[in-house]
Structure formats: structure tokens, C-alpha cells
Design an enzyme around this catalytic site. Structure first.
Site, mmCIF file in Angstrom:
data_model
loop_
_atom_site.group_PDB
_atom_site.id
_atom_site.type_symbol
_atom_site.label_atom_id
_atom_site.label_comp_id
_atom_site.label_asym_id
_atom_site.label_seq_id
_atom_site.Cartn_x
_atom_site.Cartn_y
_atom_site.Cartn_z
ATOM 1 N N VAL A 1 0.809 -1.223 0.000
ATOM 2 C CA VAL A 1 0.000 0.000 0.000
ATOM 3 C C VAL A 1 0.839 1.267 0.000
ATOM 4 C CG1 VAL A 1 -1.997 -1.111 1.057
ATOM 5 C CG2 VAL A 1 -0.267 -0.024 2.523
ATOM 6 N N ASN B 1 -7.401 -1.619 5.071
ATOM 7 C CA ASN B 1 -7.214 -2.465 6.246
ATOM 8 C C ASN B 1 -5.754 -2.830 6.511
ATOM 9 O OD1 ASN B 1 -8.066 -4.690 8.263
ATOM 10 N ND2 ASN B 1 -7.009 -5.862 6.686
ATOM 11 N N SER C 1 -8.225 2.019 15.371
ATOM 12 C CA SER C 1 -8.054 1.170 16.544
ATOM 13 C C SER C 1 -8.348 1.974 17.795
ATOM 14 C CB SER C 1 -6.617 0.643 16.590
ATOM 15 O OG SER C 1 -6.281 0.117 17.849
ATOM 16 N N TYR D 1 2.090 3.139 16.454
ATOM 17 C CA TYR D 1 0.784 2.589 16.084
ATOM 18 C C TYR D 1 -0.348 3.527 16.527
ATOM 19 C CZ TYR D 1 -2.853 -1.008 15.561
ATOM 20 O OH TYR D 1 -3.975 -1.723 15.192
ATOM 21 N N ALA E 1 -0.167 6.749 17.031
ATOM 22 C CA ALA E 1 -0.146 7.943 16.186
ATOM 23 C C ALA E 1 -0.715 7.647 14.802
ATOM 24 C CB ALA E 1 1.290 8.457 16.065
ATOM 25 N N LYS F 1 -2.911 5.277 13.939
ATOM 26 C CA LYS F 1 -4.354 5.053 13.979
ATOM 27 C C LYS F 1 -5.118 6.349 14.250
ATOM 28 C CE LYS F 1 -4.615 0.707 12.929
ATOM 29 N NZ LYS F 1 -5.096 0.365 11.570
#
Length: 252
Positions: free
Chosen positions: A67, A94, A146, A159, A161, A163
Site C-alpha cells: 500500500v 485495512n 483502533s 501505532y 499515532a 491510527k
């Protein structure tokens, strides 16, 4: 009322769909009538999911997709649009990674890596998809965030930051794309996947995590997938810019 939840005649692209929640979402979309492009960095994993969908009577193809690679994103969305007769109705961002470390030991490389995949990947894939999303009210962008992005986390500032950044992207997408009748929403799930394996297998972490979940258990990815079907369907046509936790009550 059941017709409101059908995805018949629509096409979808799901990133990070070689397993876990992504695979469950791709499978649920096909069961609801959509034709699905299953994408993952691991093309073999994506192909296995697509094969299972086809064997069950659904319509799906697979593609390799990093991605963070704009050229691969363009190729993937064009393939997904071709499956839909020139239109890509649903984009599910996702794909995700983790690189945990306590903040004092978090390296710049780990920090940037997680943000590049989550925030950069969501940006790159969605931007590539824009020319193929319809203006007829069936266009959907569904991002995965999340609880870490809503309330923070310990040991994964990268993670958390990333999300939180996805939430900001989702709300901005919603405001800009509304003029084209395209909705953008986010799901904040919690499920038993490879990404949560440490939380589930470490005795102390498992006990602490379960204590924070009012329903007292982990969901299977299949239990999460229905929310994505809802957001993709006509039943959610008047919802945009929202973040829906599907986490057993962890975030209340």
C-alpha cells in the site's frame, strides 16, 4: 429491509486481506453479492482467500499490493474497477503493521515505517481509487483504525499515532468527498488475529486486556466483518465521517 444490506452489483477492493479481519471482510462482501479484489503484500495469501471465495460461489480475484507503493495501488484499483465493469464502489483500507517498542527505545525508522503503512497507505490507495469511485451514492471509503488511535496505547506510540492519523484522514475524506456523494467512515475493531497474538498469548497481557473488555472475550474476525458490510451498504448511505468501535465495549 434486507435489500438495504445487499452489495449485489458492486465491486470492492480490500487491502491486507490475506488473513485476519481483511480476509473476513472480503469473504463477507462476496457473500453479500459484491465482486472483490483481495489484496495483500503476500499475493499467495491473497490468492488463497480469493480461491476460497470462488469455491463458495462468490466472485473474487487476488493481487499483490504494497500500500505504500503508488504504482501498485494504481494497478490494483484499476483491476478492481475492471471487475466492476469500470467502477470501484468500495475501498477498505485495512493493511497494517506493528513495530512495538517503549517510547524511549522507539527508533525513527520504526516510527516512520508504521506511519507509512497505515497513514501513507490509506492516503495512497484512496487517492488512486478516486477516479474510479462513482458519484451515484454507492461510493464508500472504509478505513481501519483502533482503540489505540482513540485513547492511546503503551509500547506502540507509532501505532497509536498512525491510527489517530487515520481518524483525521477519515473525517477529512468525509468532508471533501461528500460533494461527490461518497461516504468515508472508520471501524476500530478488536479481534483474535495475528496482530493481537501477543496480547492473547502472554498470560499477564491477556488478563489485563480482557479486564478492559466488558464483554470479556475476543471476537473472531467474522464477527467484525458485518460492520464493514453495513458501512458499504445502502443502510449506511447517510453516515459519513464516523468512527465505530467494534471492540466488545473497550472504548465506551
Amino acid at each position: 429491509m434486507s435489500d438495504s444490506f445487499t452489495l449485489a452489483g458492486r465491486s470492492a477492493l480490500v487491502t491486507g486481506a490475506g488473513g485476519g479481519i481483511g480476509a473476513a471482510v472480503a469473504t463477507a462482501y462476496a457473500a453479500a453479492g459484491a465482486v472483490v479484489l483481495v489484496t495483500d503484500r503476500d499475493k499467495d495469501a491473497a490468492a488463497a482467500v480469493a480461491d476460497r471465495i470462488v469455491a463458495a460461489g462468490g466472485r473474487a480475484q487476488a493481487a499483490a499490493l504494497d500500500v505504500t507503493n503508488a504504482d501498485q495501488a494504481t494497478t490494483a484499483v484499476e483491476q478492481a474497477a475492471d471487475l466492476g465493469g469500470g467502477t470501484l464502489n468500495i475501498v477498505v483500507n485495512n493493511a497494517g503493521v506493528i513495530a512495538p517498542a517503549m517510547f524511549p527505545k522507539m527508533t525513527p525508522e520504526k516510527f516512520r515505517f508504521v506511519l507509512d503503512v497505515h497513514v501513507g497507505g490509506t492516503f495512497t490507495v484512496t487517492q488512486a481509487a478516486l477516479p474510479h469511485l462513482p458519484d451515484d451514492g454507492t461510493g464508500r471509503v472504509i478505513n481501519v483504525t483502533s482503540a489505540a488511535g482513540l485513547v492511546g496505547t503503551i509500547g506502540q506510540v507509532n501505532y497509536g499515532a498512525a491510527k489517530a492519523g487515520i481518524i483525521g484522514l477519515t473525517k477529512s475524506f468525509a468532508k471533501e468527498l461528500a460533494r461527490r456523494k461518497i461516504t468515508a467512515n472508520a471501524v476500530a475493531p478488536l479481534a483474535a488475529t495475528n496482530m493481537t497474538s501477543t496480547l492473547r498469548t502472554d498470560e499477564k497481557l491477556s488478563e489485563t486486556t480482557l479486564a478492559r473488555i466488558p464483554l470479556g472475550r475476543w471476537a473472531s474476525p467474522d464477527e467484525i466483518a458485518g460492520t464493514f458490510v453495513f458501512f458499504a451498504s445502502d443502510a449506511a448511505a447517510y453516515i459519513t465521517g464516523q468512527v465505530l468501535p467494534v471492540d466488545g465495549g473497550m472504548v465506551i
